[in-house]
Each structure stands twice: as structure tokens, then as C-alpha cells.
Design an enzyme around this catalytic site. Structure first.
Site, PDB file in Angstrom:
ATOM      1  CG  ASP A 137      50.045-135.460 -56.652  1.00  0.00           C
ATOM      2  OD1 ASP A 137      49.409-134.795 -57.489  1.00  0.00           O
ATOM      3  OD2 ASP A 137      49.547-135.944 -55.611  1.00  0.00           O
ATOM      4  CG  HIS A 156      45.558-138.521 -57.366  1.00  0.00           C
ATOM      5  ND1 HIS A 156      46.897-138.731 -57.616  1.00  0.00           N
ATOM      6  CD2 HIS A 156      45.465-137.275 -56.852  1.00  0.00           C
ATOM      7  CE1 HIS A 156      47.576-137.655 -57.259  1.00  0.00           C
ATOM      8  NE2 HIS A 156      46.736-136.758 -56.799  1.00  0.00           N
ATOM      9  CG  HIS A 213      46.784-134.807 -61.080  1.00  0.00           C
ATOM     10  ND1 HIS A 213      45.452-134.727 -60.720  1.00  0.00           N
ATOM     11  CD2 HIS A 213      47.494-134.572 -59.937  1.00  0.00           C
ATOM     12  CE1 HIS A 213      45.364-134.435 -59.433  1.00  0.00           C
ATOM     13  NE2 HIS A 213      46.587-134.344 -58.929  1.00  0.00           N
ATOM     14  NE  ARG A 257      37.366-131.876 -51.117  1.00  0.00           N
ATOM     15  CZ  ARG A 257      38.141-132.563 -51.966  1.00  0.00           C
ATOM     16  NH1 ARG A 257      38.082-132.370 -53.264  1.00  0.00           N
ATOM     17  NH2 ARG A 257      38.995-133.454 -51.492  1.00  0.00           N
TER      18      ARG A 257
END
Ligand code: NAG
Ligand code: NAG
Ligand code: NAG
Ligand code: NAG
Ligand code: NAG
Ligand code: NAG
Length: 756
Positions: free
Chosen positions: A687, A737, A685, A747
Site C-alpha cells: 500500500d 499482502h 501488493h 464483502r
């Protein structure tokens, strides 16, 4: 014969007159040699004031004889009521042996509240200029008998009334004055001298006058506005601005003792611009010469919810002082802090000689608790020092306790200030009615432009008191119940000093316990070193899980120290920064604690979004690439987070995107959780940001496996995420990314879309 005799006398007189009038410059009388000056003072105890007097006398090499040392004082409470007759009696006894020394000049002065500002030659010269046999100090205020005012000769200018704190005269004449004494030790000395002085016959025959214009004697009572410090190259003088004189004897009579203490911080050579502090190394206790370090009782007072308490305790633990010489007494008034103390106690109880906690369940008032701490040291003869420390004191200097012990004063505190503010732990001045007054040197001392050891009237938060002082001068218990802490204390005998109004940059007695020097004891504050700071306990909201995270505004320095990576500043000094993929920058920003506490805060909140497309938290209500997250706004951390971006991220963008400065406008700030059980990865995607920061909040291979970020255009991944390090990359166009799958564990990353 008669005629001749008259004629002889007459011609002789004429010759003499001619001689006198024909001389252009009349010869002044020969100067009195300084060996002919004897200083007599009465002191029954070696108080700090007496020692200071002697120091100033020795500096100018006065010949001083002390009368009455070791005698019990019977002269009454001078200054509050009448008294002081004992001084005259002792002087009368001493003068008997000196009465026939016609060329001896006697200077009799008080010593507890008096200093010399000039030397014997100067006094003698001024005495000769006054051209009288006896000279008394003068005062603008009449004391003790106001009815005698009319009997005083009027003066055109100058002070009209007699003050007996300073007398200078030829020995036979002083003797003729004091020999008239036949009263009691507790009768009033000043009244005695006044009655002699206002008698016109005595005034004439004993050739007496007053030092109306403060050539020699400066009494400070009623005269504080007349005097200024005058800095010379070696000496600091007091200048009387009304009479333009430089008085030699400075007397803190009446309630001006604190003001004298202030002047004596400089006069005669205590501190000046040339050499700085001249007395700072006097009486030093060299710890390296001692077989064993002194025993110290550390009193810790947690009287209100206090940010960074674990850090406070950590600093106590890391003080450079043998821990077996430290006993710790903690008064904790806050249930909220019990968990912090419990944790510290479990980990470190055996580090100190003893560790005792009095908790909130004891319901002790602040005053009671402070007295209890002092009492523990007072009643333990092996306690050499009592070190009182409030929980808002951050001693960043590990040597603090050592340095204070070495300074070897009865009461001494280190200067601590609110970071970047004028707020400190002492008052430099006191108005005459006992209220706070800012001394002329307050700012210079707080900013350490003047460095030294300062005799001050009030101190709070942190100080060291000698055990022997507690057992002697301070043996009266409850002396330190001070402070307008509750209405009952308004009754306490020292409350007058404590009902002060609040000034913006002054410690307020309403919320702080303040220490006032007991009678006759000097209290010092040192700013010879940087010792640490005072943190703000105001606006400390304890309703979050990790409340210190919210302290970025109130206590920015402590916030930074706790939460910012210790190598952060090296980004700017040593270029500690990496570029793992083109235009993807990687740098340390958060400490381990920051990471842990943010994760804890989120898990404590618990409402993870679940990674659905429908999202009521954002405008439009639809997220195309949803993550399993919690927004900063949801935990009430938006304002603080944006401030963090401005303070710590903007400087980095300025560096890496050559000159791009962001004001830190960011609408999307959130923590993402990746776990195989819920959402393990994020598909490729862009940002909606100019650039994005992505901070790893936990550690690969310890807390999770897998994870990482892949940038498609460059076929480049950052897979070895480092806890506390941030990635920073452009959000759109170039930097498509994806979040690589987390294969085990959980995480967490903190993400912001900046300048959307
Ligand atoms: C006082 O004494 C001085 C010398 O010390 C003398 O010159 C002066 O005339 C005397 N004054 C009176 C009023 O006796
Ligand atoms: C604590 O002390 C205060 C004042 O002394 C009193 O009003 C209050 O009731 C006490 N609380 C408890 C729980 O004992
Ligand atoms: C403290 O924080 C809580 C939770 O964010 C908030 O509801 C409350 O209003 C805050 N209290 C104050 C005095 O700011
Ligand atoms: C800071 O950098 C130094 C040198 O690279 C390193 O040894 C140290 O571990 C780093 N500190 C932290 C907290 O990572
Ligand atoms: C991306 O890089 C990996 C190794 O890092 C390589 O195996 C792969 O072929 C590359 N893919 C492309 C499209 O270049
Ligand atoms: C996942 O992590 C746990 C504990 O960290 C470990 O016991 C387990 O073997 C791991 N599983 C895999 C598949 O690596």
C-alpha cells in the site's frame, strides 16, 4: 412649698443626670423576650410562595398568625395597580384584640413574596436599636403617589420612602395606625400608611420611622444591585452592600419575584456549601410505596429535523417506568422523520398504553401542538403527570421519569446540557425587563458544582407537570403558546418575555419553546442526577441517505455512542486487541450500525469504480492495483472520515506502534466491494501508506463466504474477519499482502492509507 418642690425635682434631675453621665457603660434596655414577637401576615391562598414563607418562619421559630386564609382576595392585583386594602382591614380586625398588650411587638409582613433571613431575637434587637414605636420598611422608589415625595422628611443617607410590605411596632401603636382605616378592600394600603407617615403630627405622636438602611427590611425592587448572597456555615444571608447590613426580612416586591426566587434557592438554609440542598427530600413521593405507578402522558415534539431520532425513541422505550402507565403523544412536524416514526410504531405500538402521532400533514404550529399535548392530559382526569420532551433531549439516565415523579413538584425539569458546553435547558436569571440574564450561579448549576432543586424563571425542552396543576393553576388553555415563533405570536400576552436577544450559551426563545411558571407556581429544575444531554439540531443536513453519519462534528458524543464499537474503549483499559500476524493489529472500532450505514450509503451512491487501472479520481490517473471501490470523497464524507481517523485511530497507533502518533493524514479513503460477480480478490501488493487500516463492514458466513487478508512475508492470513473490527498494518516493505477471494455473497471493507 412651690420652691421646695421645684428644688426637690431639680436635685432629683441633677442626681439622675449625674448618675447617667457617670456611668461608663450605660446599660442597654433589657432585651425584649422573643415570645413577645408576633408575626401577622395576610394570605388568602396557600401558594408556593406562602409555603416558602412559612418554611422560613418555622425555621427560625417565629410565632406566625395568618389572617384571611380561605377568604376571596379582593385587594386588587397588588404590584401592578394599587390595592391591598384588604390586608389593612384584616390587620385592623386582628389588632383590636391585641391593642392593650403594651409589651407585645407586632411584625406585619407580606408572605407570597417574602422570606426570613434571620430570627426573632435579631429582629427585636434591631427594632430596639431603632428606638421608635413603629418602624416601616423603606424603599428608594416612591409608590403610588409621587406627589407626596416632598412631604417626606429628607434623609441624609438611606432610603427615603415608605414601603408597607413590612411594619414592626408595639401593638398599641400599630393599632393606632390601622384603626384609622375606613377605606375599601381594593384601596391602596401603602398610600394609606404613607399619608399617616407624612403627617408630621402623627409621625411624632405615633413615634414612627422608616428602616432607612435596611437593618430589618430589604425590599428588592430597585435594589437588586445592592444585595449579595453571603454564605455562612449554616445560614445563607442577604447582605446589603450599600449599608453594610444583613436584613432579616427579604421582600421581592414589584417585579423582583424571580430574583427573590433566586435568593430563596439559598436563603436561609435552602442550599449552602456545607450541607448542600436541605429541601430536596421534602415531600418526596415514594413510588415503591404505591400500589400503582402514576399515569403519565408523554408528549414528544419533533419540530425540526433532529439527528439520532431512532436513538431518542429507543431511550423512550428503555425508560425505567411501567409502559402500560405511559401514553405517548407525538407531534412530528417533519416529513423526513415519518419513516423513523413508522418503524418505531410498527415495532412498539403495543408496548405503550396508547401511541398517537400527529404528523406534518396536520400543519400544526409548534404552539398549537404543545397545547394539544397538554390538553390531552388536562382533560383526562386519570392523567397524573404530563411529561413533555423535545426530540433533541437525550435522556441517558433511564431513571429520569421516576426521579422526577418522585420529586413531586408541580413543575419540574431535569437539567440537560449540550455536551461540554454551557448551553442548557433553563435560564437562571431574568433581567427586570424580562430578558435573559445569566444568574451568578448559572455556571455552577450547569456544571453540577452546586447540586439541588432550583426555583427558576424559564425552562425548555423537557419537563414534568402535574395533571392536577394543569387542571388548576394552568387550566387557562394556550398558556404555553410562548415563543417568537411567528409574527402572530408577538401578540400573545406573554410575548414580552419571549422577545429576548440570543446569547451564545442560552436557549433561545426564537427557536425553542420555553415554559414560564404560571402565577404563584414555582418551577423547579433539578441537577441532582446526571439526566442526559441536549443534542444540536443545527447544521443537520438531511440530503444524505444516513444523515447521522455526518454528525461527528456537531454531536460527537451521540455519534460515538451510535457508531463506535462498544468495546472500543477496552482497547486502552483492558488491552482488547489482537495481533493475528506479526505487526498486524486487530481491534474493534465500528458498531454494527456504523458498518451497515456506511455500506448502505455506498450502495445508495452506487457508482462503483469497476476496478479499472484508469482512475480519474487519483493523481496520475492510473492505479496499478485497482479495486472495485467508492472513495469517501465521492459521497462527501472525506472531512468526517479524516476526523474519525484522528479521533479513533490515532490513539490506537500511539498504543501499538509505541509512540507513533498520526495526525490522520490520509489521501486514500475508500470502501471496497468484493463479489464473485465483479471483483472477488486483490493480487499481492504494497500500500502507498505508512500504515493501512482495513475495517470489515459485514460478516463472514452471514453476508459472504471466503475473503480475508494474507501477509506473504509471514505466510499468515486473517481469514475470519469480524464485522466492525479493523486490521492495522504497515503499508510498505514488510507487509506485502493480498485480498483473498470472496467466493459467495458480497464483502465490503473500508480502507485508509494513512500518512502516505
Ligand atoms: C420614640 O420612642 C422611644 C422609645 O420607644 C423613645 O425613646 C423616643 O424618645 C420616642 N421618640 C419620640 C420622638 O417620641
Ligand atoms: C400551513 O400553515 C401555514 C401557516 O398557518 C400556512 O401559511 C400554510 O399555507 C399551511 N400549509 C398547508 C399545506 O396547509
Ligand atoms: C448537504 O449535503 C449535500 C450533499 O452532500 C450538499 O450538496 C449540500 O451542499 C449540503 N447542504 C448544506 C447546507 O451543507
Ligand atoms: C464486548 O466484549 C465482551 C467480552 O469479550 C463480549 O461479550 C461482547 O459481545 C462484546 N461486545 C460486542 C458489541 O461485540
Ligand atoms: C504457509 O502456511 C500454510 C499453512 O498455514 C502451509 O501449508 C504452507 O506450506 C506455508 N507456506 C510456506 C511457504 O511456508
Ligand atoms: C451462496 O450464498 C447463498 C445465500 O447466502 C446460498 O444460498 C448459496 O448456497 C451459497 N453458495 C455456495 C456455493 O456456497
Amino acid at each position: 412649698m412651690e420652691y421646695l418642690k421645684f428644688c426637690f425635682v431639680f436635685s432629683c434631675w441633677v442626681k439622675f443626670a449625674l448618675c447617667v453621665f457617670s456611668t461608663d457603660t450605660p446599660q442597654p434596655p433589657a432585651a425584649i423576650p422573643k415570645e413577645k414577637l408576633l408575626v401577622l401576615t395576610v394570605a388568602t391562598e396557600e401558594t408556593d410562595g406562602f409555603l416558602r414563607f412559612m418554611k422560613s418562619a418555622n425555621y427560625f421559630k417565629y410565632n406566625v398568625k395568618v389572617l384571611g386564609m380561605g377568604e376571596p382576595w379582593k385587594g386588587g392585583d397588588v404590584g401592578r395597580s394599587i390595592g391591598g386594602g384588604q390586608k389593612v382591614r384584616l390587620l385592623k380586625e386582628a389588632m383590636e384584640a391585641l391593642a392593650d398588650q403594651e409589651d407585645l411587638v407586632v411584625l406585619t409582613v407580606d408572605s407570597y413574596d417574602l422570606i426570613f433571613a434571620g430570627g426573632p431575637e435579631e429582629i427585636l434587637r434591631k427594632f430596639q436599636q431603632a428606638n421608635h414605636k413603629v418602624l416601616f420598611a423603606a424603599d428608594g422608589l416612591i409608590w403610588p403617589d409621587k406627589k407626596l415625595a416632598d412631604k417626606y422628611p429628607s434623609v441624609r443617607s438611606g432610603k427615603r420612602y415608605l414601603n408597607s410590605g413590612g411594619i414592626i411596632g408595639y401593638a398599641p401603636f400599630i393599632n393606632k395606625v390601622v384603626t384609622q382605616w375606613n377605606l375599601h378592600d381594593n384601596d391602596d394600603d401603602q398610600l394609606f400608611y404613607t399619608k399617616i407617615y407624612v403627617d408630621p403630627l402623627q409621625r411624632h405622636t405615633l413615634n414612627m420611622t422608616l428602616d432607612h438602611k435596611c437593618q430589618i427590611f430589604q425590599n428588592l425592587n430597585g435594589a437588586i444591585d445592592e444585595v449579595l448572597l453571603k454564605f455562612g456555615t449554616n445560614l445563607v444571608r442577604v447582605r446589603n452592600t450599600v449599608y453594610d447590613s444583613l436584613p432579616v426580612v427579604v421582600h421581592g416586591n414589584g417585579n423582583t419575584k424571580m430574583y427573590l426566587n433566586h435568593l430563596a434557592n439559598y436563603v436561609p438554609n435552602t442550599w449552602n456549601y456545607e450541607h448542600g440542598c436541605s429541601h430536596c427530600d421534602d415531600d418526596i413521593l415514594d413510588l415503591s410505596q404505591l400500589k400503582e405507578y402514576p399515569n403519565v402522558l408523554v408528549g414528544v415534539f419533533i419540530e425540526q429535523p433532529t439527528p439520532f431520532l431512532p436513538e431518542f425513541f429507543h431511550r423512550l422505550l428503555t425508560l425505567d417506568y411501567p409502559k402500560d402507565k405511559l401514553k405517548v403523544f407525538v407531534h412530528n412536524n417533519e416529513v423526513y422523520h415519518e419513516k423513523h416514526i413508522q418503524k418505531f410504531w410498527e415495532e412498539n405500538r403495543n408496548v405503550f398504553n396508547t401511541f398517537k402521532v400527529v404528523g406534518p400533514e396536520e400543519n400544526l404550529s409548534q404552539g398549537e401542538a404543545r397545547n394539544m399535548g397538554m390538553d390531552i392530559c388536562r382533560t383526562d382526569v386519570t392523567c397524573d403527570f404530563y411529561f413533555s420532551m423535545d426530540s433533541d433531549v437525550m435522556l441517558t439516565n433511564r431513571q429520569t421519569l421516576k426521579l422526577l415523579v418522585e420529586q413531586n413538584r408541580k413543575i419540574i425539569g431535569p437539567l440537560v446540557t449540550r455536551h461540554g458546553k454551557l448551553w442548557s435547558n433553563f435560564w437562571g436569571g431574568l433581567s427586570l425587563d424580562g430578558y435573559y440574564a445569566r444568574s451568578e450561579d448559572y455556571i455552577d448549576i450547569v456544571q453540577r458544582k452546586r447540586v439541588g432543586l432550583w426555583n427558576i424563571p424559564f425552562m425548555a425542552h423537557v419537563y414534568l407537570v402535574k395533571g392536577s396543576t394543569l387542571r388548576n393553576e394552568l387550566k387557562e388553555r394556550n398558556y404555553f403558546v410562548l415563543g417568537k415563533l411567528d409574527p402572530d405570536m408577538a401578540l400573545c400576552r406573554n410575548s414580552r418575555e419571549m422577545t429576548s436577544h440570543r446569547e451564545k450559551d442560552s436557549p433561545s426563545p426564537e427557536s425553542f419553546h420555553m415554559l414560564r411558571p404560571p402565577k404563584g407556581v414555582f418551577m423547579y429544575m433539578t441537577n441532582r442526577h446526571d439526566f442526559g444531554r441536549l443534542i444540536s439540531t443545527a447544521n443537520y443536513n438531511t440530503s444524505h441517505y444516513n444523515n447521522d453519519l455526518w454528525q461527528i462534528f456537531e454531536n460527537p458524543t451521540d455519534w460515538k455512542e451510535k457508531y463506535i464499537h462498544s468495546n472500543y474503549s477496552r482497547i486502552f483499559t483492558e488491552n482488547v486487541m489482537e495481533e493475528p500476524c506479526p505487526d498486524v493489529f486487530w481491534f474493534p472500532v465500528f458498531s454494527q450500525k456504523a458498518c451497515d450505514e456506511i455500506v448502505e450509503e455506498m450502495e445508495h451512491y452506487g457508482s462503483w469504480s469497476g476496478g479499472k487501472n484508469e482512475d480519474k479520481r487519483i493523481s496520475g490517473g492510473y492505479e496499478t492495483v485497482p479495486t472495485d471501490d467508492i472513495h469517501m470523497k465521492q459521497i462527501g464524507y472525506e472531512k468526517e472520515w479524516l476526523h474519525f481517523i484522528r479521533e479513533f485511530i490515532s490513539p490506537v497507533t500511539l498504543k501499538v506502534f509505541s509512540g507513533y502518533f498520526t495526525k490522520g493524514y490520509a489521501v486514500m479513503n475508500f470502501v471496497v466491494k468484493y463479489t464473485p460477480e465483479r471483483q472477488a480478490y486483490l493480487r499481492p501488493h504494497h500500500d502507498s501508506s505508512t500504515f493501512t487500516i482495513n475495517i470489515a463492514l459485514n460478516a463472514k458466513d452471514t453476508d459472504f463466504q471466503g475473503g480475508g487478508c494474507r501477509f506473504h512475508r509471514y505466510n499468515c492470513s486473517v481469514a475470519s474477519q469480524r464485522k466492525g473490527w479493523s486490521l492495522m498494518h504497515p503499508g510498505r516493505l514488510t507487509h506485502l499482502h493480498e485480498g483473498l477471494p470472496t467466493t459467495n455473497g458480497t464483502r465490503y471493507i473500508a480502507v485508509s492509507f494513512i500518512d502516505p
